[in-house]
Scaffold this motif. Structure first.
Motif, PDB file in Angstrom:
ATOM      1  N   VAL A  18      39.234  45.900  41.634  1.00  0.00           N
ATOM      2  CA  VAL A  18      38.133  44.940  41.490  1.00  0.00           C
ATOM      3  C   VAL A  18      38.273  43.816  42.505  1.00  0.00           C
ATOM      4  CG1 VAL A  18      36.858  43.448  39.892  1.00  0.00           C
ATOM      5  CG2 VAL A  18      38.158  45.394  38.996  1.00  0.00           C
ATOM      6  N   ALA A  19      37.167  43.472  43.135  1.00  0.00           N
ATOM      7  CA  ALA A  19      37.089  42.269  43.963  1.00  0.00           C
ATOM      8  C   ALA A  19      36.168  41.284  43.260  1.00  0.00           C
ATOM      9  CB  ALA A  19      36.563  42.583  45.354  1.00  0.00           C
ATOM     10  N   ILE A  20      36.613  40.050  43.177  1.00  0.00           N
ATOM     11  CA  ILE A  20      35.832  38.995  42.534  1.00  0.00           C
ATOM     12  C   ILE A  20      35.490  37.957  43.591  1.00  0.00           C
ATOM     13  CG2 ILE A  20      35.859  37.154  40.804  1.00  0.00           C
ATOM     14  CD1 ILE A  20      37.820  38.858  39.196  1.00  0.00           C
ATOM     15  N   ILE A  21      34.205  37.701  43.769  1.00  0.00           N
ATOM     16  CA  ILE A  21      33.762  36.700  44.730  1.00  0.00           C
ATOM     17  C   ILE A  21      33.481  35.413  43.965  1.00  0.00           C
ATOM     18  CG2 ILE A  21      32.134  36.151  46.561  1.00  0.00           C
ATOM     19  CD1 ILE A  21      31.525  39.114  46.800  1.00  0.00           C
ATOM     20  N   SER A  29      38.823  33.567  35.149  1.00  0.00           N
ATOM     21  CA  SER A  29      38.986  34.121  33.798  1.00  0.00           C
ATOM     22  C   SER A  29      38.867  35.639  33.820  1.00  0.00           C
ATOM     23  CB  SER A  29      37.942  33.524  32.850  1.00  0.00           C
ATOM     24  OG  SER A  29      38.151  32.137  32.674  1.00  0.00           O
ATOM     25  N   ALA A  30      37.916  36.143  34.600  1.00  0.00           N
ATOM     26  CA  ALA A  30      37.780  37.592  34.736  1.00  0.00           C
ATOM     27  C   ALA A  30      39.012  38.193  35.400  1.00  0.00           C
ATOM     28  CB  ALA A  30      36.530  37.920  35.545  1.00  0.00           C
ATOM     29  N   ALA A  31      39.510  37.518  36.424  1.00  0.00           N
ATOM     30  CA  ALA A  31      40.683  38.032  37.140  1.00  0.00           C
ATOM     31  C   ALA A  31      41.904  38.099  36.237  1.00  0.00           C
ATOM     32  CB  ALA A  31      40.979  37.148  38.357  1.00  0.00           C
ATOM     33  N   THR A  32      42.095  37.076  35.410  1.00  0.00           N
ATOM     34  CA  THR A  32      43.231  37.093  34.477  1.00  0.00           C
ATOM     35  C   THR A  32      43.098  38.247  33.492  1.00  0.00           C
ATOM     36  OG1 THR A  32      43.466  34.691  34.659  1.00  0.00           O
ATOM     37  CG2 THR A  32      44.476  35.745  32.753  1.00  0.00           C
ATOM     38  N   ARG A 115      35.050  48.162  42.165  1.00  0.00           N
ATOM     39  CA  ARG A 115      34.063  47.417  41.382  1.00  0.00           C
ATOM     40  C   ARG A 115      33.989  45.995  41.922  1.00  0.00           C
ATOM     41  NH1 ARG A 115      33.750  51.947  40.307  1.00  0.00           N
ATOM     42  NH2 ARG A 115      33.555  53.002  38.262  1.00  0.00           N
ATOM     43  N   LEU A 116      32.856  45.343  41.659  1.00  0.00           N
ATOM     44  CA  LEU A 116      32.609  44.023  42.222  1.00  0.00           C
ATOM     45  C   LEU A 116      32.093  43.078  41.134  1.00  0.00           C
ATOM     46  CD1 LEU A 116      32.505  42.395  44.876  1.00  0.00           C
ATOM     47  CD2 LEU A 116      30.159  43.219  45.186  1.00  0.00           C
ATOM     48  N   LEU A 117      32.664  41.878  41.091  1.00  0.00           N
ATOM     49  CA  LEU A 117      32.169  40.828  40.196  1.00  0.00           C
ATOM     50  C   LEU A 117      31.711  39.653  41.034  1.00  0.00           C
ATOM     51  CD1 LEU A 117      31.698  39.466  37.443  1.00  0.00           C
ATOM     52  CD2 LEU A 117      34.066  38.674  37.541  1.00  0.00           C
ATOM     53  N   ALA A 306      36.560  42.431  30.856  1.00  0.00           N
ATOM     54  CA  ALA A 306      36.820  43.487  29.878  1.00  0.00           C
ATOM     55  C   ALA A 306      35.896  44.678  30.099  1.00  0.00           C
ATOM     56  CB  ALA A 306      36.659  42.934  28.465  1.00  0.00           C
ATOM     57  N   ALA A 307      34.626  44.386  30.405  1.00  0.00           N
ATOM     58  CA  ALA A 307      33.668  45.474  30.629  1.00  0.00           C
ATOM     59  C   ALA A 307      34.024  46.274  31.875  1.00  0.00           C
ATOM     60  CB  ALA A 307      32.261  44.893  30.759  1.00  0.00           C
ATOM     61  N   ILE A 308      34.447  45.595  32.923  1.00  0.00           N
ATOM     62  CA  ILE A 308      34.825  46.294  34.157  1.00  0.00           C
ATOM     63  C   ILE A 308      36.052  47.164  33.915  1.00  0.00           C
ATOM     64  CG2 ILE A 308      35.673  45.979  36.505  1.00  0.00           C
ATOM     65  CD1 ILE A 308      33.974  43.384  36.592  1.00  0.00           C
TER      66      ILE A 308
END
Length: 327
Positions: A18-21, A29-32, A115-117, A306-308
């Motif tokens: 996953v990459a989070i921009i 929070s998503a990364a944790t 996946r991308l957030l 969690a969804a990812i």
């Protein structure tokens, strides 16, 4: 092929799960959440948090009043502590590359992920009134839940620059008996707004604002009065303004998405747990919920993470079955 009950599938070393921009409250929070699920995750952040001018973040359970910058610094440490990566850089382009995504960085590098957030947030476009920008986040406020308690009982002037201004005035009137609204924009107030303000004991001054007077106080800009077009100078302790919310949605549009229009501005529209209309892309935080405070953005980030992870679990299961069947 397996270790315990976890399915392992060989992938290129430079490919992240996953990459989070965006490394704000939602992105970190998503990364944790993802790193705690043993996902390879990278956060790419340009270092321009929306709430940087504020003295403290409020309604953050257990961290009430913490400096927004300190909160994010702790979040980055937590992501790294669980094995996640945080990069200081800016994503200038995003595209789909087969069943994955390729992100071009301002530094010249490329990040690839399955996946991308998008946690890119928004920009507060301030009214074009001299002094507002200098005082923003201190004596020039907009959110009663972010800053209202600190302004309780004080003299407050609301600058009516949008249809949201009357609503702001009513909320701040809950916190102070000395609230005045200046109808800076002629079309900002409807007749019902005026009736509501009168019922709440909020006087309305029908004129425009020339500027906010600013004085220097030990190196900090402080409010020194609200100068009206007729020369009158009001002496409040704080002013309230309604910025225009401009979502950072260019990357979503580059990926083929279209911003949904709401009365408060365009947003990245999401479904359950942050999923967007683009397969493999999620969004969380202020780019999808314009009025999200810090804790709401955190919650959206956790849900999207969690969804990812769940989506990747099923993708790995399907890929593992395919690899096993081909042998």
């Amino acid at each position: 092929m397996t270790a315990g009950r976890r399915l392992w599938v060989a992938r290129p070393a430079d490919l992240h799960d996953v990459a989070i921009i965006g490394g704000g409250s939602a992105g970190l929070s998503a990364a944790t959440t993802l790193a705690r699920s043993l996902r390879s995750v990278v956060v790419i952040d340009g270092g321009e948090p929306r709430n940087a001018p504020a003295d403290g973040a409020h309604n953050v359970l257990g961290q009430e009043g913490i400096s927004p910058l300190e909160l994010l610094a702790r979040g980055r440490d937590e992501v790294r502590g669980y094995g996640g990566e945080v990069r200081s850089d800016t994503v200038v382009d995003a595209r789909r590359d087969g069943d994955r995504f390729a992100l071009t960085l301002a530094s010249g590098g490329t990040v690839r992920a399955r996946r991308l957030l998008l946690a890119t947030g928004l920009v507060d476009e301030l009214p074009d009134i001299p002094g507002v920008a200098e005082l923003w986040g201190h004596d020039a406020l907009h959110c009663p839940y972010c800053h209202g308690y600190e302004a309780r009982g004080s003299r407050i002037v609301v600058l009516a620059t949008s249809p949201m201004s009357a609503h702001q005035a009513l909320l701040f009137a809950q916190l102070s008996d000395d609230v005045t609204l200046v109808a800076h924009a002629a079309d900002a107030l409807a007749e019902q707004d005026r009736a509501n303000l009168a019922a709440a004991g909020v006087p309305v001054i029908d004129t425009s604002v020339e500027r906010l007077r600013v004085r220097d106080e030990e190196g900090s800009a402080r409010l020194d009065g609200v100068e009206l077009a007729d020369g009158t100078v009001l002496q409040p302790d704080a002013v309230v303004v309604a910025p225009r919310f401009v979502v950072r949605g260019d990357l979503y549009e580059r990926l083929g998405g279209t911003l949904a229009q709401t009365p408060m501005g365009g947003v990245v529209e999401t479904g359950l747990m942050g999923a967007t209309a683009i397969p493999g892309v999620w969004a969380a935080g202020n780019n999808t919920t314009l009025n999200a405070v810090v804790t709401v953005a955190m919650g959206e980030g956790v849900s999207a993470g969690a969804a990812i992870n769940a989506d990747l679990v099923m993708a790995d299961l399907l890929l593992g079955k395919t690899v096993e069947h081909s042998r």
